[in-house]
Design an enzyme around this catalytic site. Structure first.
Site, PDB file in Angstrom:
ATOM      1  N   THR A 188      97.382 116.645 -25.357  1.00 29.40           N
ATOM      2  CA  THR A 188      98.678 116.814 -24.696  1.00 29.40           C
ATOM      3  C   THR A 188      98.819 118.217 -24.108  1.00 29.40           C
ATOM      4  OG1 THR A 188      99.581 115.338 -26.379  1.00 29.40           O
ATOM      5  CG2 THR A 188     101.169 116.512 -25.025  1.00 29.40           C
ATOM      6  N   ASP A 222      97.080 117.565 -32.603  1.00 26.49           N
ATOM      7  CA  ASP A 222      96.079 116.665 -33.190  1.00 26.49           C
ATOM      8  C   ASP A 222      94.772 116.851 -32.397  1.00 26.49           C
ATOM      9  OD1 ASP A 222      94.871 114.529 -34.472  1.00 26.49           O
ATOM     10  OD2 ASP A 222      96.019 112.985 -33.470  1.00 26.49           O
ATOM     11  N   THR A 223      94.534 116.014 -31.395  1.00 30.33           N
ATOM     12  CA  THR A 223      93.320 116.201 -30.578  1.00 30.33           C
ATOM     13  C   THR A 223      93.456 117.403 -29.646  1.00 30.33           C
ATOM     14  OG1 THR A 223      94.130 114.846 -28.749  1.00 30.33           O
ATOM     15  CG2 THR A 223      92.962 113.705 -30.517  1.00 30.33           C
TER      16      THR A 223
HETATM   17  P1  5GP Z   1      97.443 115.531 -29.360  1.00 38.02           P
HETATM   18  O1  5GP Z   1      97.738 115.427 -27.897  1.00 38.02           O
HETATM   19  O2  5GP Z   1      97.287 116.933 -29.849  1.00 38.02           O
HETATM   20  O3  5GP Z   1      96.312 114.647 -29.780  1.00 38.02           O
HETATM   21  O4  5GP Z   1      98.640 114.838 -30.105  1.00 38.02           O
HETATM   22  C1  5GP Z   1      99.860 115.407 -30.247  1.00 38.02           C
HETATM   23  C2  5GP Z   1     100.895 114.330 -30.488  1.00 38.02           C
HETATM   24  O5  5GP Z   1     100.357 113.226 -31.228  1.00 38.02           O
HETATM   25  C3  5GP Z   1     102.016 114.853 -31.324  1.00 38.02           C
HETATM   26  O6  5GP Z   1     102.994 115.514 -30.548  1.00 38.02           O
HETATM   27  C4  5GP Z   1     102.514 113.604 -31.991  1.00 38.02           C
HETATM   28  O7  5GP Z   1     103.414 112.952 -31.137  1.00 38.02           O
HETATM   29  C5  5GP Z   1     101.291 112.744 -32.157  1.00 38.02           C
HETATM   30  N1  5GP Z   1     100.722 112.829 -33.527  1.00 38.02           N
HETATM   31  C6  5GP Z   1      99.482 113.243 -33.869  1.00 38.02           C
HETATM   32  N2  5GP Z   1      99.286 113.164 -35.191  1.00 38.02           N
HETATM   33  C7  5GP Z   1     100.439 112.679 -35.713  1.00 38.02           C
HETATM   34  C8  5GP Z   1     100.861 112.365 -37.061  1.00 38.02           C
HETATM   35  O8  5GP Z   1     100.147 112.507 -38.073  1.00 38.02           O
HETATM   36  N3  5GP Z   1     102.116 111.891 -37.191  1.00 38.02           N
HETATM   37  C9  5GP Z   1     102.959 111.694 -36.135  1.00 38.02           C
HETATM   38  N4  5GP Z   1     104.166 111.220 -36.396  1.00 38.02           N
HETATM   39  N5  5GP Z   1     102.586 111.975 -34.862  1.00 38.02           N
HETATM   40  C10 5GP Z   1     101.350 112.470 -34.658  1.00 38.02           C
END
Ligand code: 5GP
Ligand code: MG
Length: 180
Positions: A110, A106-107
């Site tokens: 992580t 997403d962003t």
């Molecule tokens: P990032 O660190 O890239 O922003 O987020 C990754 C994590 O956010 C994913 O592993 C997941 O746990 C959560 N996440 C982001 N978007 C979604 C979504 O649309 N649905 C779900 N269930 N989890 C999401």
């Protein structure tokens, strides 16, 4: 099922089981070709990627090892402190061909914080497979090498992904339906 309700929110089917499996076979075929003759150490990120990792793993024909790890992000005492810790990383990655299996990026936060910890162990290569990528939301740089689907910024559940703990059990991926 064309739509499901979780915690009183409605979700409509977005990526069917058939569509997912076809793409996962393609991703595995790409890895089989790119790593032909090599051994790969897969790191699947829990919880969300358990179903994807299990299906993907069945289509691999190269020598493959897998380890499931959980990342915990928490805020430090000072507001800027954002740390990500690996739980369950059993082996040293030195000299290994490491491939990360992520359900969704997403962003990018992580993996952006976690990658340096892995690189510190000096794997001989490190690549990322992401089943889903909310490209328009990515603010932190993450080098994604293999992407299943680029998706819009709408919440998705199913196929291992949850909404507040529920919804991981569905074989299709569902998208939050627009309010009527
Ligand atoms: P990032 O660190 O890239 O922003 O987020 C990754 C994590 O956010 C994913 O592993 C997941 O746990 C959560 N996440 C982001 N978007 C979604 C979504 O649309 N649905 C779900 N269930 N989890 C999401
Ligand atoms: Mg995840």
């Amino acid at each position: 099922m064309a739509s499901i309700t979780i915690h009183e929110k409605r979700f409509s089917v977005y990526l069917s089981d058939e569509v997912l499996q076809k793409r996962i076979r393609e991703l595995a075929a790409a890895i089989n070709a790119d790593y032909a003759g090599k051994k790969v150490y897969f790191l699947a990120i829990l919880n969300g990627s358990f179903m994807f990792a299990a299906d993907f793993f069945k289509y691999l024909t190269i020598d493959s090892e897998i380890c499931f790890i959980k990342l915990v992000s928490y805020k430090g005492l000072k507001s800027s402190g954002e740390v990500t810790t690996a739980i369950g990383l059993e082996e040293d990655l030195h000299g290994k061909n490491v491939v990360i299996l992520e359900d969704i990026i997403d962003t990018g936060k992580t993996l952006h914080y976690f990658l340096p910890q892995l690189l510190h162990q000096q794997p001989s290569s490190l690549k990322i497979v992401a089943l889903l990528h909310k490209q328009e939301m990515t603010k932190y740089e993450v080098p994604i090498d293999y992407t299943g689907f680029v998706i819009p910024n709408k919440f998705v559940v199913g196929y291992g992904l949850d909404y507040d703990g529920l919804g991981r059990n569905y074989k299709d991926i569902y998208q939050l339906a627009d309010e009527e």
